[in-house]
Design a protein around this motif. Structure first.
Motif, PDB file in Angstrom:
ATOM      1  N   ASP A 203     116.136  85.464  36.899  1.00 23.22           N
ATOM      2  CA  ASP A 203     116.324  84.371  35.944  1.00 23.22           C
ATOM      3  C   ASP A 203     117.727  83.781  36.034  1.00 23.22           C
ATOM      4  O   ASP A 203     118.713  84.485  35.858  1.00 23.22           O
ATOM      5  N   GLU A 204     117.792  82.508  36.318  1.00 24.22           N
ATOM      6  CA  GLU A 204     119.013  81.707  36.232  1.00 24.22           C
ATOM      7  C   GLU A 204     120.059  81.986  37.312  1.00 24.22           C
ATOM      8  O   GLU A 204     121.003  81.226  37.456  1.00 24.22           O
ATOM      9  N   VAL A 205     119.933  83.049  38.076  1.00 23.53           N
ATOM     10  CA  VAL A 205     120.958  83.364  39.074  1.00 23.53           C
ATOM     11  C   VAL A 205     120.852  82.400  40.251  1.00 23.53           C
ATOM     12  O   VAL A 205     119.792  82.225  40.846  1.00 23.53           O
ATOM     13  N   ASP A 206     121.993  81.772  40.594  1.00 20.68           N
ATOM     14  CA  ASP A 206     122.011  80.822  41.698  1.00 20.68           C
ATOM     15  C   ASP A 206     122.930  81.303  42.825  1.00 20.68           C
ATOM     16  O   ASP A 206     122.544  81.277  43.990  1.00 20.68           O
ATOM     17  N   THR A 207     124.155  81.705  42.476  1.00 19.03           N
ATOM     18  CA  THR A 207     125.095  82.167  43.497  1.00 19.03           C
ATOM     19  C   THR A 207     125.755  83.470  43.052  1.00 19.03           C
ATOM     20  O   THR A 207     125.911  83.738  41.864  1.00 19.03           O
ATOM     21  N   VAL A 208     126.148  84.253  44.067  1.00 20.48           N
ATOM     22  CA  VAL A 208     126.851  85.517  43.842  1.00 20.48           C
ATOM     23  C   VAL A 208     128.112  85.505  44.693  1.00 20.48           C
ATOM     24  O   VAL A 208     128.053  85.358  45.916  1.00 20.48           O
ATOM     25  N   HIS A 209     129.269  85.652  44.056  1.00 15.26           N
ATOM     26  CA  HIS A 209     130.552  85.650  44.750  1.00 15.26           C
ATOM     27  C   HIS A 209     131.154  87.048  44.704  1.00 15.26           C
ATOM     28  O   HIS A 209     131.094  87.724  43.675  1.00 15.26           O
ATOM     29  N   VAL A 210     131.736  87.471  45.839  1.00 14.66           N
ATOM     30  CA  VAL A 210     132.294  88.823  45.947  1.00 14.66           C
ATOM     31  C   VAL A 210     133.760  88.752  46.372  1.00 14.66           C
ATOM     32  O   VAL A 210     134.107  88.041  47.323  1.00 14.66           O
ATOM     33  N   ASP A 211     134.613  89.482  45.658  1.00 12.37           N
ATOM     34  CA  ASP A 211     136.023  89.627  46.019  1.00 12.37           C
ATOM     35  C   ASP A 211     136.299  91.084  46.363  1.00 12.37           C
ATOM     36  O   ASP A 211     135.895  91.992  45.635  1.00 12.37           O
ATOM     37  N   ILE A 212     136.982  91.301  47.499  1.00 10.13           N
ATOM     38  CA  ILE A 212     137.515  92.622  47.831  1.00 10.13           C
ATOM     39  C   ILE A 212     138.969  92.641  47.365  1.00 10.13           C
ATOM     40  O   ILE A 212     139.769  91.806  47.793  1.00 10.13           O
ATOM     41  N   MET A 213     139.309  93.577  46.495  1.00 11.56           N
ATOM     42  CA  MET A 213     140.624  93.565  45.850  1.00 11.56           C
ATOM     43  C   MET A 213     141.321  94.924  45.989  1.00 11.56           C
ATOM     44  O   MET A 213     140.671  95.958  46.118  1.00 11.56           O
ATOM     45  N   ARG A 214     142.635  94.854  45.905  1.00 16.66           N
ATOM     46  CA  ARG A 214     143.435  96.072  45.865  1.00 16.66           C
ATOM     47  C   ARG A 214     144.702  95.788  45.053  1.00 16.66           C
ATOM     48  O   ARG A 214     145.395  94.795  45.334  1.00 16.66           O
ATOM     49  N   ASN A 215     144.918  96.612  44.054  1.00 19.43           N
ATOM     50  CA  ASN A 215     146.062  96.439  43.149  1.00 19.43           C
ATOM     51  C   ASN A 215     146.087  95.042  42.522  1.00 19.43           C
ATOM     52  O   ASN A 215     147.142  94.423  42.371  1.00 19.43           O
ATOM     53  N   GLY A 216     144.887  94.531  42.201  1.00 26.81           N
ATOM     54  CA  GLY A 216     144.765  93.239  41.557  1.00 26.81           C
ATOM     55  C   GLY A 216     144.871  92.046  42.479  1.00 26.81           C
ATOM     56  O   GLY A 216     144.723  90.901  42.039  1.00 26.81           O
ATOM     57  N   LYS A 217     145.110  92.273  43.768  1.00 24.24           N
ATOM     58  CA  LYS A 217     145.247  91.187  44.736  1.00 24.24           C
ATOM     59  C   LYS A 217     143.959  91.039  45.543  1.00 24.24           C
ATOM     60  O   LYS A 217     143.394  92.027  46.020  1.00 24.24           O
ATOM     61  N   VAL A 218     143.496  89.789  45.713  1.00 23.23           N
ATOM     62  CA  VAL A 218     142.289  89.530  46.484  1.00 23.23           C
ATOM     63  C   VAL A 218     142.621  89.574  47.977  1.00 23.23           C
ATOM     64  O   VAL A 218     143.444  88.797  48.468  1.00 23.23           O
ATOM     65  N   LEU A 219     141.968  90.501  48.707  1.00 23.29           N
ATOM     66  CA  LEU A 219     142.183  90.637  50.152  1.00 23.29           C
ATOM     67  C   LEU A 219     141.200  89.793  50.959  1.00 23.29           C
ATOM     68  O   LEU A 219     141.571  89.150  51.928  1.00 23.29           O
ATOM     69  N   GLN A 220     139.937  89.835  50.550  1.00 22.42           N
ATOM     70  CA  GLN A 220     138.896  89.044  51.207  1.00 22.42           C
ATOM     71  C   GLN A 220     137.903  88.592  50.140  1.00 22.42           C
ATOM     72  O   GLN A 220     137.782  89.211  49.080  1.00 22.42           O
ATOM     73  N   LYS A 221     137.184  87.519  50.455  1.00 25.22           N
ATOM     74  CA  LYS A 221     136.211  87.016  49.487  1.00 25.22           C
ATOM     75  C   LYS A 221     135.143  86.211  50.207  1.00 25.22           C
ATOM     76  O   LYS A 221     135.311  85.817  51.368  1.00 25.22           O
ATOM     77  N   GLY A 222     134.051  85.972  49.527  1.00 25.29           N
ATOM     78  CA  GLY A 222     132.978  85.170  50.100  1.00 25.29           C
ATOM     79  C   GLY A 222     131.759  85.158  49.196  1.00 25.29           C
ATOM     80  O   GLY A 222     131.655  85.923  48.232  1.00 25.29           O
ATOM     81  N   PHE A 223     130.825  84.247  49.523  1.00 26.63           N
ATOM     82  CA  PHE A 223     129.564  84.159  48.789  1.00 26.63           C
ATOM     83  C   PHE A 223     128.516  85.007  49.499  1.00 26.63           C
ATOM     84  O   PHE A 223     128.359  84.929  50.719  1.00 26.63           O
ATOM     85  N   ALA A 224     127.795  85.804  48.740  1.00 27.12           N
ATOM     86  CA  ALA A 224     126.723  86.624  49.305  1.00 27.12           C
ATOM     87  C   ALA A 224     125.493  85.759  49.557  1.00 27.12           C
ATOM     88  O   ALA A 224     125.254  84.770  48.858  1.00 27.12           O
ATOM     89  N   ASP A 225     124.721  86.139  50.569  1.00 29.42           N
ATOM     90  CA  ASP A 225     123.484  85.435  50.899  1.00 29.42           C
ATOM     91  C   ASP A 225     122.298  86.165  50.284  1.00 29.42           C
ATOM     92  O   ASP A 225     122.291  87.389  50.153  1.00 29.42           O
ATOM     93  N   ILE A 226     121.275  85.403  49.948  1.00 24.65           N
ATOM     94  CA  ILE A 226     120.080  86.014  49.386  1.00 24.65           C
ATOM     95  C   ILE A 226     119.259  86.659  50.494  1.00 24.65           C
ATOM     96  O   ILE A 226     119.123  86.112  51.595  1.00 24.65           O
ATOM     97  N   VAL A 227     118.756  87.847  50.244  1.00 25.61           N
ATOM     98  CA  VAL A 227     117.925  88.566  51.210  1.00 25.61           C
ATOM     99  C   VAL A 227     116.472  88.138  50.999  1.00 25.61           C
ATOM    100  O   VAL A 227     115.946  88.276  49.879  1.00 25.61           O
ATOM    101  N   PRO A 228     115.799  87.599  52.030  1.00 23.77           N
ATOM    102  CA  PRO A 228     114.408  87.164  51.861  1.00 23.77           C
ATOM    103  C   PRO A 228     113.525  88.330  51.421  1.00 23.77           C
ATOM    104  O   PRO A 228     113.685  89.465  51.892  1.00 23.77           O
ATOM    105  N   PRO A 229     112.598  88.086  50.487  1.00 26.75           N
ATOM    106  CA  PRO A 229     111.706  89.166  50.034  1.00 26.75           C
ATOM    107  C   PRO A 229     110.793  89.630  51.164  1.00 26.75           C
ATOM    108  O   PRO A 229     110.439  88.858  52.053  1.00 26.75           O
ATOM    109  N   LYS A 230     110.415  90.896  51.109  1.00 20.35           N
ATOM    110  CA  LYS A 230     109.540  91.452  52.149  1.00 20.35           C
ATOM    111  C   LYS A 230     108.142  90.846  52.085  1.00 20.35           C
ATOM    112  O   LYS A 230     107.483  90.661  53.105  1.00 20.35           O
ATOM    113  N   THR A 231     107.700  90.558  50.870  1.00 15.67           N
ATOM    114  CA  THR A 231     106.373  89.958  50.688  1.00 15.67           C
ATOM    115  C   THR A 231     106.528  88.516  50.267  1.00 15.67           C
ATOM    116  O   THR A 231     107.019  88.228  49.175  1.00 15.67           O
ATOM    117  N   LYS A 232     106.127  87.599  51.130  1.00 13.84           N
ATOM    118  CA  LYS A 232     106.267  86.179  50.829  1.00 13.84           C
ATOM    119  C   LYS A 232     105.257  85.746  49.762  1.00 13.84           C
ATOM    120  O   LYS A 232     104.120  86.193  49.748  1.00 13.84           O
TER     121      LYS A 232
END
Length: 328
Positions: A203-232
């Motif tokens: 419900d309502e979820v459109d995008t998922v963003h992920v940050d890799i952090m250490r000591n409060g600092k963002v090291l890497q980041k990106g948007f996750a991709d949706i995994v296609p369902p096994k049963t179409k």
């Protein structure tokens, strides 16, 4: 002559007996009209789970639901808001929305004649009025502005004051992390790689963003991709998103932010990850289950159940809990 006087006295006595009955009957014969509406026109802090009630001055005999509509106002335009059912209960018409309403919205109730047939006739007038689902922050009410709570309690009883916990959308975060190095001593060393799976409610979820952090600092980041369902074609109650990173340190934080189609943040989580000594591949999974997410509780319920009150505050930030009030 004497007989005429006696007849006159009897007529007066008869009129004195039956006169009030005629008078009361005339008063009881009324035209169809509305006695009360909940919510009333112009009400501001209407709970999002409210069923709309319109009380008439006579029992309802028949309802023509095709003449009854509910609209939600968005960007100055009214859009149809689905109605689950319309039913009668004595003198009260009850309109039940298909879903809970949204916060901070204007809703318009519209009823065209001849929608309602009462025992004392058909209600031929058209009805159109609006109300709002604005809210008060729980934190402001309970901590910052005590006078506002005092004023609220002057007008509403604790059973009429309702606190809503925010809906939660992140169900699970699963991390698999391979450190740089060889799997065995005789193998050539190769780079590290990290995979992160995020399971969310559909419900309502459109995008998922992920940050890799250490000591409060963002090291890497990106948007996750949706995994296609096994049963179409199958109905999905959850969605799975994934994302990969390389050159991630062995100790890091993962911040997941979930947004809806309007790019509004609807949920977020931060979890910590640490590799085990001597282990090349490490995995960590954390699941999130909530008792109060998306639910509303009256202040009376919370006061009567300290465990429920504690659970509500442990699962949600006070600033995210929204307060509304309902009429009687």
């Amino acid at each position: 002559m004497k007989t005429a006087k006696v007849m006159g006295v009897m007529l007066i006595l008869l009129l004195s007996i039956i006169g009030p009955a005629f008078h009361n009957h005339a008063r009881a014969t009324t035209y169809p009209q509305i006695e009360k509406r909940i919510p009333e026109a112009g009400d501001q802090n209407v709970p999002i789970d409210t069923d709309i009630k319109i009380e008439f001055n006579s029992n309802i005999v028949n309802v023509s639901s095709q003449y009854i509509r509910l609209y939600e106002k968005t960007n100055s335009t009214y859009y149809d808001f689905p109605i689950k059912n319309v039913r009668k209960d004595g003198q009260t018409l009850i309109i039940v929305p298909e879903n809970m309403m949204d916060f901070n919205k204007e809703y318009l109730v519209q009823m065209n004649a001849p929608a309602i047939e009462l025992q004392n006739g058909t209600y031929y007038q058209s009805l159109s009025y609006s109300f709002h689902t604005n809210f008060i922050d729980f934190y402001e009410l309970m901590v910052v502005n005590e006078s506002r709570l005092t004023n609220l309690l002057d007008d509403y009883a604790p059973r009429q004051i309702k606190a809503f916990a925010p809906e939660r959308y992140i169900n699970e975060i699963n991390i698999i992390h391979k450190k740089p190095g060889a799997m065995k001593d005789d193998q050539t060393s190769f780079s590290g790689i990290t995979n992160i799976d995020i399971t969310t409610k559909s419900d309502e979820v459109d995008t998922v963003h992920v940050d890799i952090m250490r000591n409060g600092k963002v090291l890497q980041k990106g948007f996750a991709d949706i995994v296609p369902p096994k049963t179409k074609g199958a109905a999905q109650r959850t969605l799975v998103f994934d994302i990969g990173f390389s050159k991630v340190p062995d100790f890091f934080d993962v911040r997941v932010t979930v947004q809806n189609k309007d790019q509004k943040t609807i949920d977020s989580k931060i979890i910590k990850f640490a590799t085990e000594e001597g282990k090349i591949i490490n995995s960590y999974k954390e699941s999130f289950k909530y008792q109060t997410a998306g639910k509303g509780y009256t202040l009376y319920e919370l006061l009567s159940n300290d465990k429920l009150f504690t659970t509500l505050l442990s699962e949600s930030l006070m600033q995210d809990i929204k307060v509304q009030v309902e009429d009687r």
